[in-house]
Design a protein around this motif. Structure first.
Motif, PDB file in Angstrom:
ATOM      1  N   PHE A  56       5.427   5.798  -0.818  1.00 23.44           N
ATOM      2  CA  PHE A  56       4.163   6.482  -1.045  1.00 23.44           C
ATOM      3  C   PHE A  56       2.961   6.009  -0.446  1.00 23.44           C
ATOM      4  O   PHE A  56       1.890   6.290  -0.776  1.00 23.44           O
ATOM      5  CB  PHE A  56       3.776   6.719  -2.663  1.00 23.44           C
ATOM      6  CG  PHE A  56       5.056   7.279  -3.380  1.00 23.44           C
ATOM      7  CD1 PHE A  56       5.452   8.599  -2.929  1.00 23.44           C
ATOM      8  CD2 PHE A  56       5.730   6.315  -4.402  1.00 23.44           C
ATOM      9  CE1 PHE A  56       6.641   9.064  -3.617  1.00 23.44           C
ATOM     10  CE2 PHE A  56       6.892   7.033  -5.141  1.00 23.44           C
ATOM     11  CZ  PHE A  56       7.211   8.192  -4.838  1.00 23.44           C
ATOM     12  N   GLY A  57       3.059   4.944   0.346  1.00 16.67           N
ATOM     13  CA  GLY A  57       2.040   4.370   0.983  1.00 16.67           C
ATOM     14  C   GLY A  57       2.192   3.210   1.943  1.00 16.67           C
ATOM     15  O   GLY A  57       3.397   2.781   2.160  1.00 16.67           O
ATOM     16  N   THR A  58       1.171   2.613   2.279  1.00 15.73           N
ATOM     17  CA  THR A  58       1.296   1.247   3.265  1.00 15.73           C
ATOM     18  C   THR A  58       0.469   0.210   2.522  1.00 15.73           C
ATOM     19  O   THR A  58      -0.431   0.319   1.864  1.00 15.73           O
ATOM     20  CB  THR A  58       0.364   1.473   4.496  1.00 15.73           C
ATOM     21  OG1 THR A  58       1.151   2.667   5.124  1.00 15.73           O
ATOM     22  CG2 THR A  58       0.729   0.232   5.494  1.00 15.73           C
ATOM     23  N   VAL A  59       1.181  -0.876   2.397  1.00 13.19           N
ATOM     24  CA  VAL A  59       0.452  -2.189   1.881  1.00 13.19           C
ATOM     25  C   VAL A  59      -0.127  -3.143   3.173  1.00 13.19           C
ATOM     26  O   VAL A  59       0.713  -3.355   3.952  1.00 13.19           O
ATOM     27  CB  VAL A  59       1.586  -3.002   0.910  1.00 13.19           C
ATOM     28  CG1 VAL A  59       0.805  -4.220   0.505  1.00 13.19           C
ATOM     29  CG2 VAL A  59       2.305  -2.129   0.028  1.00 13.19           C
ATOM     30  N   MET A  60      -1.208  -3.423   2.901  1.00 14.53           N
ATOM     31  CA  MET A  60      -1.946  -4.041   3.976  1.00 14.53           C
ATOM     32  C   MET A  60      -2.506  -5.425   3.381  1.00 14.53           C
ATOM     33  O   MET A  60      -2.792  -5.794   2.275  1.00 14.53           O
ATOM     34  CB  MET A  60      -3.187  -3.385   4.465  1.00 14.53           C
ATOM     35  CG  MET A  60      -2.804  -2.046   5.269  1.00 14.53           C
ATOM     36  SD  MET A  60      -4.253  -0.927   5.670  1.00 14.53           S
ATOM     37  CE  MET A  60      -4.952  -0.781   3.996  1.00 14.53           C
TER      38      MET A  60
END
Length: 291
Positions: A56-60
């Motif tokens: 469900f998304g990107t971790v930065m």
């Protein structure tokens, strides 16, 4: 709005039940005073790298402007969350992350949004997943397993005192910090409930019989999953893993608690697992008698 807060400081001379009562009051205060995320995008942070991509998304990796602290920023597309029907899950996860404060749980540092994305700013836990470490060494000895299991048990006890059911315990949801201690993450399935609920959710190999049978269940489902976790730590696989290609057969085995205990498990370990993996929920407990 930044949520920068210090973790609870333990007093070794204070009765632990009093400590939990104090934590409960602080939890209620945060739970009842939720605020909306401001439309500030990531203007207070400098993006350094992409740490990974999830469903469900990107971790930065981000650093706060004007400071030296690094954090993990979970960036989620609003459009994807709506399309995948994850809006309620994300709101719930943010609610829990914002209210919970315990040494072995991830918590919310900050949250922001822009027109297209939501951002959850979380502590940077850079020791990797317990799952990956466990797969590398294949099996923990019992002393090693006890170190991690004790931390998980304390985290579950805290969550249950806050009336939270975790419902997704597994090695993939346990991170390791730089000192080797755990942080439980991913609260998408966590639910605040005083009594029982009946939602079917979780990971098949870790589901308690009452969830499989679609019966109303209480927080004891987490103790069943804890028994599975401890077994997996020492055996190198979960007790029902041999049936994971036939989910219906696996569910039938779970419902009657039909599994084999490895011969090298000590009597103490067997006793712990047997006390947790009880089909009868009234008998399911930690050996010290706490649920």
């Amino acid at each position: 709005m930044s949520q920068h807060t210090t973790q609870y400081v333990f007093n070794s001379k204070e009765d632990y039940n009093i400590t939990l009562d104090n934590m409960s009051r602080e939890f209620e205060e945060r739970w009842n005073h939720q605020t909306q995320s401001p439309y500030t995008n990531l203007e207070n942070y400098i993006t350094r790298a992409v740490l990974g991509n999830g469903s469900f998304g990107t971790v930065m990796l981000v650093r706060e402007k004007g400071g030296k602290n690094y954090y993990a920023a979970k960036m989620m597309s609003k459009e994807d969350l709506v399309r995948l029907k994850q809006v309620a899950h994300v709101h719930n996860e943010k609610h829990v992350l914002n209210a919970a404060r315990f040494p072995f749980l991830i918590y919310l540092v900050d949250s922001t949004k822009c027109f297209d994305y939501l951002y959850l700013i979380l502590p940077l836990v850079n020791g990797g997943e317990l799952f990956s470490y466990h797969r590398r060494v294949r099996k923990f000895n019992e002393k090693h397993a006890r170190f991690y299991a004790a931390q998980v048990a304390l985290a579950l006890e805290y969550m249950h005192r806050m009336h939270l059911m975790y419902r997704d315990l597994k090695p993939e949801n346990i991170l390791l910090d730089q000192r080797g201690y755990i942080k439980i993450t991913d609260f998408g399935f966590t639910k605040r409930v005083d009594g029982r609920t009946s939602t079917l959710c979780g990971t098949p190999e870790y589901l308690a019989p009452e969830i499989v049978q679609l019966r109303p269940y209480n927080k004891s489902v987490d103790w069943w999953a804890f028994g599975i976790l401890v077994y997996e730590f020492v055996a190198g696989r979960s007790p029902f893993a041999i049936h994971n290609r036939d989910v219906i057969l696996m569910y039938s085995k779970i419902c009657v608690c039909d599994y084999k205990m490895p011969s090298y498990f000590t009597a103490q370990l067997r006793s712990l697992i047997e006390s947790l993996m009880q089909v009868d929920t009234t008998k399911r407990k930690l050996e010290r008698g706490r649920q």
